[in-house]
Scaffold this motif. Structure first.
Motif, mmCIF file in Angstrom:
data_model
loop_
_atom_site.group_PDB
_atom_site.id
_atom_site.type_symbol
_atom_site.label_atom_id
_atom_site.label_comp_id
_atom_site.label_asym_id
_atom_site.label_seq_id
_atom_site.Cartn_x
_atom_site.Cartn_y
_atom_site.Cartn_z
ATOM 1 N N TYR A 102 11.980 16.500 -6.348
ATOM 2 C CA TYR A 102 11.118 15.596 -5.569
ATOM 3 C C TYR A 102 10.497 14.545 -6.486
ATOM 4 N N ARG A 103 9.961 14.973 -7.620
ATOM 5 C CA ARG A 103 9.359 14.006 -8.540
ATOM 6 C C ARG A 103 10.395 13.051 -9.112
ATOM 7 N N GLY A 104 11.609 13.546 -9.328
ATOM 8 C CA GLY A 104 12.636 12.693 -9.912
ATOM 9 C C GLY A 104 13.262 11.717 -8.940
ATOM 10 N N THR A 105 13.135 11.956 -7.615
ATOM 11 C CA THR A 105 13.743 11.077 -6.619
ATOM 12 C C THR A 105 12.724 10.271 -5.836
ATOM 13 N N THR A 106 11.446 10.368 -6.204
ATOM 14 C CA THR A 106 10.389 9.640 -5.505
ATOM 15 C C THR A 106 9.992 8.424 -6.328
ATOM 16 N N ALA A 107 9.854 7.285 -5.663
ATOM 17 C CA ALA A 107 9.438 6.064 -6.348
ATOM 18 C C ALA A 107 8.003 6.212 -6.842
ATOM 19 N N LYS A 108 7.761 5.699 -8.041
ATOM 20 C CA LYS A 108 6.417 5.765 -8.628
ATOM 21 C C LYS A 108 5.546 4.675 -7.995
ATOM 22 N N THR A 109 4.615 5.093 -7.146
ATOM 23 C CA THR A 109 3.792 4.126 -6.410
ATOM 24 C C THR A 109 2.893 3.308 -7.333
ATOM 25 N N ASP A 110 2.475 3.905 -8.451
ATOM 26 C CA ASP A 110 1.588 3.159 -9.351
ATOM 27 C C ASP A 110 2.333 2.076 -10.114
ATOM 28 N N LEU A 111 3.665 2.151 -10.172
ATOM 29 C CA LEU A 111 4.453 1.138 -10.872
ATOM 30 C C LEU A 111 5.177 0.197 -9.923
ATOM 31 N N HIS A 148 5.959 -2.725 -7.217
ATOM 32 C CA HIS A 148 5.442 -4.065 -6.971
ATOM 33 C C HIS A 148 4.821 -4.127 -5.583
ATOM 34 N N ARG A 149 3.723 -4.861 -5.470
ATOM 35 C CA ARG A 149 2.992 -4.927 -4.214
ATOM 36 C C ARG A 149 2.769 -6.385 -3.817
ATOM 37 N N PHE A 150 2.422 -6.564 -2.558
ATOM 38 C CA PHE A 150 2.190 -7.903 -2.026
ATOM 39 C C PHE A 150 0.715 -8.249 -2.173
ATOM 40 N N THR A 167 3.953 -9.131 -6.671
ATOM 41 C CA THR A 167 3.596 -9.042 -8.094
ATOM 42 C C THR A 167 4.792 -9.317 -8.987
ATOM 43 N N CYS A 168 5.997 -9.014 -8.515
ATOM 44 C CA CYS A 168 7.176 -9.279 -9.344
ATOM 45 C C CYS A 168 7.453 -10.768 -9.457
ATOM 46 N N GLU A 169 6.974 -11.579 -8.506
ATOM 47 C CA GLU A 169 7.161 -13.018 -8.588
ATOM 48 C C GLU A 169 6.212 -13.664 -9.585
ATOM 49 N N GLU A 170 5.132 -12.945 -9.920
ATOM 50 C CA GLU A 170 4.170 -13.488 -10.869
ATOM 51 C C GLU A 170 4.579 -13.247 -12.309
ATOM 52 N N VAL A 171 5.602 -12.412 -12.530
ATOM 53 C CA VAL A 171 6.072 -12.114 -13.883
ATOM 54 C C VAL A 171 7.288 -12.970 -14.165
ATOM 55 N N GLU A 172 7.279 -13.679 -15.298
ATOM 56 C CA GLU A 172 8.348 -14.628 -15.579
ATOM 57 C C GLU A 172 9.592 -13.955 -16.142
ATOM 58 N N ASP A 173 9.413 -12.916 -16.947
ATOM 59 C CA ASP A 173 10.553 -12.316 -17.652
ATOM 60 C C ASP A 173 11.119 -11.123 -16.908
ATOM 61 N N ILE A 174 10.951 -11.082 -15.569
ATOM 62 C CA ILE A 174 11.436 -9.924 -14.825
ATOM 63 C C ILE A 174 12.947 -10.039 -14.666
ATOM 64 N N THR A 175 13.617 -8.886 -14.653
ATOM 65 C CA THR A 175 15.063 -8.845 -14.512
ATOM 66 C C THR A 175 15.438 -9.019 -13.056
ATOM 67 N N THR A 176 16.114 -10.082 -12.737
ATOM 68 C CA THR A 176 16.500 -10.357 -11.358
ATOM 69 C C THR A 176 17.987 -10.621 -11.300
ATOM 70 N N GLN A 212 13.747 -3.867 -9.669
ATOM 71 C CA GLN A 212 12.823 -2.743 -9.508
ATOM 72 C C GLN A 212 12.466 -2.553 -8.037
ATOM 73 N N CYS A 213 12.196 -3.638 -7.329
ATOM 74 C CA CYS A 213 11.910 -3.524 -5.890
ATOM 75 C C CYS A 213 13.110 -2.950 -5.156
ATOM 76 N N ARG A 214 14.287 -3.396 -5.505
ATOM 77 C CA ARG A 214 15.495 -2.875 -4.862
ATOM 78 C C ARG A 214 15.663 -1.388 -5.134
ATOM 79 N N SER A 215 15.374 -0.982 -6.373
ATOM 80 C CA SER A 215 15.480 0.437 -6.711
ATOM 81 C C SER A 215 14.433 1.263 -5.982
#
Length: 999
Positions: free
Chosen positions: A451-460, A462-464, A472-481, A488-491
């Protein structure tokens, strides 16, 4: 990896692995008719049947009278959405695009409505059994048999299937289960996709051609037993059930068992040919579906208990009414006695309250989970999220309807059979299977490693941001897209929380030619690559023709797939969790964090050692806090203990499987070789070769020796695989245990180091106390010496009539002093020794102080200061650091400037010295060669007596000599010596007149 069905990437041709999935999940409505016409008739029939099932299910759900009807909710949402201007404008643009505005140049039809489904009637009844398929796999000898002699099943080998009512409710001779319908040399395998004891009893009754009668322990009579009852005797069926109708549902299972059973009620069989087997095995499911089914089971259990209490209450009232007219020996009636001894009871229409420990815990956990994960969401009266946009409501209602339709069949089966005399057995989680005495295991289930290994980490995640209207991912310039999408959002979106489940395999081998199994599939799943029975069908479809020599070989494959599917790393297409990988990752992560904690411990101890060896005062709290805080290590210890606990459960279940398989091998060998002759022949290579030569090129029935040898080898291979799995699980457990021991050692070291620091602090404090005691002793000695002197001087210094000319009397002064001292003692001593008086005075002071600050507005100003002591301290520290940083920066700049000036000065000085040295070297070379030196002029005056001329030497400083390495000049003669030689040489060729000669 190439895209497949249900993928967002374009795919066609060979990439379409399931036409039904592709039709329902990948195509738009206008594309469906063309694709449907390209399929073969069997595929078209399957798609049309699935569409009819979906439409029937929608109508059934819509006709339900519930407060939150999912179909009606989405109908209202769609109606609201279609009335919105966004929809109207978007529809207009979509029509233009479909009419030919597509940049690709491909025109799309405007009619995008879904084609209608032909239904017999609107008022349909739903039978959950009709929504489940029973499967049939047949072999003729060693060859797969692809025909259906009964005409009941559809499909091809190994996917023959029919609905459950066709298999269980048809009691005549046309039922394909009947044993008298088995041709010679035919092997049959029937599968029921749920652990339902009622359906199992009906299936075995249909096999023997008998009417279904309950097989509970109270229904057996020794003189009237049928073959079904003989096979399902309590010691082989209901008596093996752990946890009955009234117990905890998650404790319900059949104990592991493998025995041979006789089905003949008239004679005793020495070697029965029927085998019954119950075996637990591991599988998985999603947490959301499991939670919804668990909530339903809890509700049904509470309703059952409520009904039982109400039934007991009504029966009690009936007994009281029946005893009203009876008279006791003392003349009183039962009615009078009941009025005296009656207890407050609940009305017959309501019954007692249904609050229990499990319901309270489940409600509390559910509400806490809802508050934790949806703190900003609001819900309406139908438990729907209130969205800001009508399209959001449509999407939410569509998702809820989809989930409801997926689980509707399983929910109806549980409601109908959960508390029957022959009940259904719901799936259990890993902790429910092992800790079956607990009322609820919800919190333990969500501590699973998987369960812990297949659950997304809510504290990490990205949020609106509602303020900036961005993620929040749009505010970071060096994010992998990739393609303007955040990976990360897709994952996080595709992450689905999963749990390890414990299922049961029920298997009967009847008369050496028929197998009936019953084990569940995952909740709400109609198709899935990780299904156990689908793995069995796939393996049988890929097997060699001679691999299945007997029904016992087929049984071994079933057992092997049940025990191995969960651990198979190749089944990843439908979110199958990589269990052993997840456990290895969890152990590695905890071990890494434990190593970091060790490093931090050494850092703090080394820092303490350095500071304790200095004479400066140190702040001991900075060391006590990190060393006394064992919360990080405690969390790691809890996680690693959960890992060890789960590995123990998995090892326990694997050992149970091994015991069952050993018993199955023993009983099967006894059936195939009752007199132990085949074992002797199998040990002789010549006999084995003759049996194989006899079989080559013939279609005769497989000999018993070949069956015996094939089964023996397969059973040994299966036991070897189980040993390898046990060894792997034991290795993981050893690693986890080592990590747990290291964490224990780390916490002990931290506590010991904290104790050492505290002891060191105590020694320091005791030394300081001793120093203060010595100082106080010195002051006390001086006080003792000077106290009488002070007293005497104070007394003799008083102005009174006895000693001076004052008019005040000495005794009046004494009375005044004693009175004031007594008044002070009367006031202070009660305050010093009475806690009540101190509390009263302190309360009065608090009231007065708060009244002042509230009245004057000081408290309001204090509240406006949005800072606490830590913030102020941090602000002061930051200011001090900035000030220090500015000073350090200025100092560094000044030093850099000084360094540059010194370097420039040294460079100039060196350059000047180099120039002078070059000039001097040039002069020396010219004088040695006898040449005149340009740029210098020497004035020569000749005299009559031939005296030496007067020379004017160019000035060369002593410093220049030193710079070029010549040293300081000694005398003036030495200076002029080489000048004189050069001058006298030239003089012979000159007249004795004044002239200018270049030196």
């Amino acid at each position: 990896m190439s895209p497949t069905c249900l993928s967002a990437e374009p795919h066609e041709g060979e990439q379409i692995n399931d036409p039904l999935f592709h039709y329902l999940g990948c195509l738009e409505f206008y594309e469906r008719p063309q694709y449907l016409s390209s399929l073969n008739p069997a595929q078209q029939k399957a798609i049309e049947k699935e569409r009819q099932r979906i439409e029937r299910l929608r109508k059934v759900i819509r006709n339900e009278d519930t407060s939150h009807n999912r179909v009606r909710c989405i109908e209202k949402s769609l109606e609201t959405w279609r009335k919105s201007p966004v929809y109207q404008n978007g529809r207009k643009g979509t029509r233009e695009w479909r009419a030919g505005g597509d940049p690709s140049g491909v025109a799309k039809p405007n009619d995008v409505s879904q084609e209608s489904v032909n239904m017999d009637c609107d008022n349909v009844e739903y039978n959950p059994a009709s929504d489940l398929n029973a499967y049939l796999i047949q072999y003729q000898g060693t060859e797969p048999y692809n025909n259906d002699d009964s005409g009941t099943f559809h499909g091809s080998f190994p996917n023959h299937k029919t609905s459950m009512p066709q298999l269980l409710d048809v009691g005549d001779e046309s039922n394909p289960l009947r044993r008298d319908k088995v041709p010679s040399g035919r092997m049959r395998y029937f599968h029921l996709p749920i652990n339902n004891m009622h359906w199992t009893e009906k299936a075995i009754a249909r096999y023997f051609g008998e009417e279904h009668t309950p097989c509970s322990m109270s229904s057996f009579k020794s003189d009237e037993m049928t073959r079904t009852q003989m096979l399902l005797r309590p010691q082989f069926w209901s008596g093996q059930q752990h946890g009955g109708r009234e117990g905890a549902v998650h404790a319900r299972h059949l104990r592991p068992l493998c025995e041979t059973v006789s089905s003949d009620p008239r004679r005793l069989e020495r070697f029965p040919k029927n085998v019954v087997l119950f075996m637990p095995y591991l599988h998985w499911d999603t947490d959301r579906k499991r939670e919804r089914i668990a909530r339903l089971v809890g509700q049904e259990t509470e309703n059952r208990r409520r009904e039982m209490r109400l039934k007991e209450y009504n029966q009690k009232q009936e007994r009281r009414r029946a005893r009203k007219q009876l008279t006791l020996p003392n003349g009183s009636t039962f009615e009078m006695l009941n009025e005296k001894t009656a207890r407050p009871s609940f009305p017959a229409g309501l019954g007692p309250p249904a609050w229990t420990f499990s319901s309270v815990v489940n409600a509390a956990v559910a509400n806490g989970y809802k508050m934790l994960h949806a703190t900003k969401a609001t819900y309406d009266h139908q438990d729907r999220i209130v969205t800001m946009h009508p399209l959001g409501r449509v999407l939410f209602d569509a998702a809820m309807l989809y989930e409801h339709m997926l689980l509707y069949r399983d929910e109806r089966i549980i409601k109908e059979y959960l508390h029957n005399d022959a009940p259904v057995h719901p799936r259990r989680t890993l902790d429910q299977a092992y800790y079956w005495t607990l009322k609820t295991t919800k919190s333990r289930d969500r501590d699973q490693v998987v369960y812990r290994g297949t659950t997304a980490k809510t504290d990490l995640s990205h949020r609106f941001n509602t303020k900036t209207k961005t993620w929040t991912c749009e505010e970071v310039e060096d994010i992998t897209t990739t393609s303007n999408r955040c990976e990360q959002c897709r994952s996080d979106i595709i992450q689905v929380s999963r749990l390890v489940m414990v299922d049961q395999l029920w298997m009967w081998i009847l008369d050496e030619h028929t197998i009936i199994t019953s084990f569940p599939k995952r909740y709400g799943v109609k198709h899935g690559d990780s299904g156990v029975h689908k793995s069995i069908r796939r393996r049988l479809g890929e097997s060699r023709n001679t691999q299945i020599r007997s029904v016992f070989d087929l049984a071994l494959i079933i057992i092997d797939e049940c025990s191995n599917t969960f651990f198979d790393p190749t089944k990843t297409q439908d979110r199958h969790p990589q269990v052993l990988v997840k456990f290895s990752e969890a152990i590695s992560t905890i071990t890494h964090k434990q190593s970091i904690s060790f490093e931090l411990l050494w850092v703090w101890t080394e820092k303490f050692t350095k500071q304790s060896n200095t004479k400066k005062m140190i702040d001991i709290q900075q060391f006590v806090g990190p060393l006394l805080d064992i919360n990080p290590e405690g969390k790691l210890q809890r996680e690693i203990k959960d890992v060890i606990d789960e590995l123990d459960i998995m090892i326990h279940i694997t050992k149970k499987q091994k015991e069952v398989i050993k018993k199955f091998k023993k009983h099967t060998v006894k059936i195939l070789d009752p007199d132990n002759t085949l074992a002797t022949q199998a040990s002789t290579p010549t006999q084995v070769e003759q049996a194989e030569e006899h079989r080559q090129g013939t279609t005769d029935e497989v000999s018993r020796l070949e069956k015996f040898i094939s089964f023996n080898h397969s059973a040994e291979d299966l036991l070897s695989e189980l040993d390898d799995r046990l060894e792997e699980l034991e290795g993981l457990k050893i690693t986890a245990t080592t990590t747990s021991s290291s964490l224990d050692h780390l916490m002990q070291l931290k506590q010991q180091q904290a104790s050492v620091i505290q002891a060191w602090q105590s020694v320091k404090q005791s030394d300081a106390a001793m120093s203060q005691g010595r100082a106080i002793m010195i002051f006390t000695v001086f006080t003792i010496i000077f106290l009488p002197l002070s007293f005497m001087s104070s007394v003799w210094g008083m102005n009174n009539a006895q000693w001076t000319q004052s008019t005040m009397d000495l005794w009046f002064q004494v009375q005044l002093m004693i009175g004031i001292a007594a008044a002070v003692l009367v006031v202070t001593l009660p305050i010093a020794f009475s806690s009540l008086i101190r509390e009263i005075l302190f309360a009065l002071w608090q009231i007065f102080f708060n009244w002042v600050i509230l009245t004057t507005g000081i408290y309001t100003l204090w509240l406006d200061i949005d800072k606490n002591s830590d913030d102020i301290k941090k602000m002061a520290d930051d200011t001090i650091q900035n000030m220090r940083g500015k000073v350090k920066t200025k100092r560094q700049a000044r030093r850099a400037a000084e360094r540059e000036a010194n370097e420039k000065r040294e460079a100039d000085k060196k350059q000047k010295a180099d120039n002078e040295r070059k000039e001097l070297n040039q002069r020396n070379s010219e004088h040695e060669n006898g040449a005149a030196r340009p740029g210098r002029e020497l004035e020569v005056e000749t005299t009559a007596n031939g005296a030496l001329p007067t020379l004017q030497q160019p000035a060369v400083s002593n410093d220049a000599h030193r710079e070029v390495g010549l040293g300081a000049p000694t005398t003036t003669k030495r200076k002029f010596r080489f000048w004189e030689r050069g001058f006298l040489t030239k003089r012979k060729h000159r007249n004795k007149t004044t002239s200018k000669v270049g030196v």
